[in-house]
Design a protein around this motif. Structure first.
Motif, PDB file in Angstrom:
ATOM      1  N   UNK A 182       0.919  -1.403   0.088  1.00 46.09           N
ATOM      2  CA  UNK A 182       0.029  -0.049   0.104  1.00 46.09           C
ATOM      3  C   UNK A 182       0.926   1.436  -0.049  1.00 46.09           C
ATOM      4  N   UNK A 183       0.683   2.235  -1.000  1.00 46.50           N
ATOM      5  CA  UNK A 183       1.567   3.385  -0.912  1.00 46.50           C
ATOM      6  C   UNK A 183       0.701   4.587  -1.153  1.00 46.50           C
ATOM      7  N   UNK A 184       1.195   5.666  -1.021  1.00 49.56           N
ATOM      8  CA  UNK A 184       0.355   7.064  -1.360  1.00 49.56           C
ATOM      9  C   UNK A 184       0.116   7.140  -2.936  1.00 49.56           C
ATOM     10  N   UNK A 185      -1.020   7.200  -3.220  1.00 45.12           N
ATOM     11  CA  UNK A 185      -1.115   7.417  -4.850  1.00 45.12           C
ATOM     12  C   UNK A 185      -0.363   8.273  -5.521  1.00 45.12           C
ATOM     13  N   UNK A 186      -0.031   9.412  -4.891  1.00 48.52           N
ATOM     14  CA  UNK A 186       0.680  10.625  -5.327  1.00 48.52           C
ATOM     15  C   UNK A 186       2.047  10.540  -5.568  1.00 48.52           C
ATOM     16  N   UNK A 187       2.603   9.505  -5.105  1.00 47.47           N
ATOM     17  CA  UNK A 187       3.984   9.260  -5.202  1.00 47.47           C
ATOM     18  C   UNK A 187       4.312   8.621  -6.629  1.00 47.47           C
ATOM     19  N   UNK A 188       5.496   9.356  -7.218  1.00 47.89           N
ATOM     20  CA  UNK A 188       5.489   8.964  -8.753  1.00 47.89           C
ATOM     21  C   UNK A 188       6.253   7.513  -8.395  1.00 47.89           C
TER      22      UNK A 188
END
Length: 82
Positions: A60-66
């Protein structure tokens, strides 16, 4: 074999990547992360995650991370939600 997925960010607060197939050294892939969309470090490499996850495990990760996946060798099945 898919070469790789180009670097991008997701239009979501959170992205969930669920492994559906058994992982092995033969089908490993790195998921590379950069900074968050709109920030100065957006294009700067921050780190990698080895995506050899057992079936049912999730990243699971922050969607706004490239991010981008490296070249996939063999076959791998994931369910990606964003």
């Amino acid at each position: 074999d898919r070469i790789r997925h180009d670097a991008h960010h997701d239009d979501a607060h959170v992205t969930i990547n669920i492994a559906l197939s058994k992982a092995s050294a033969a089908n490993s892939t790195l998921l590379s992360f950069c900074g968050r969309f709109g920030e100065e470090n957006y294009r700067q490499h921050q780190g990698d995650v080895d995506m050899r996850l057992p079936p049912g495990a999730a990243l699971i990760h922050v969607g706004e991370l490239r991010h981008r996946a490296s070249r996939v060798v063999g076959m791998r099945h994931n369910l990606i939600l964003w």
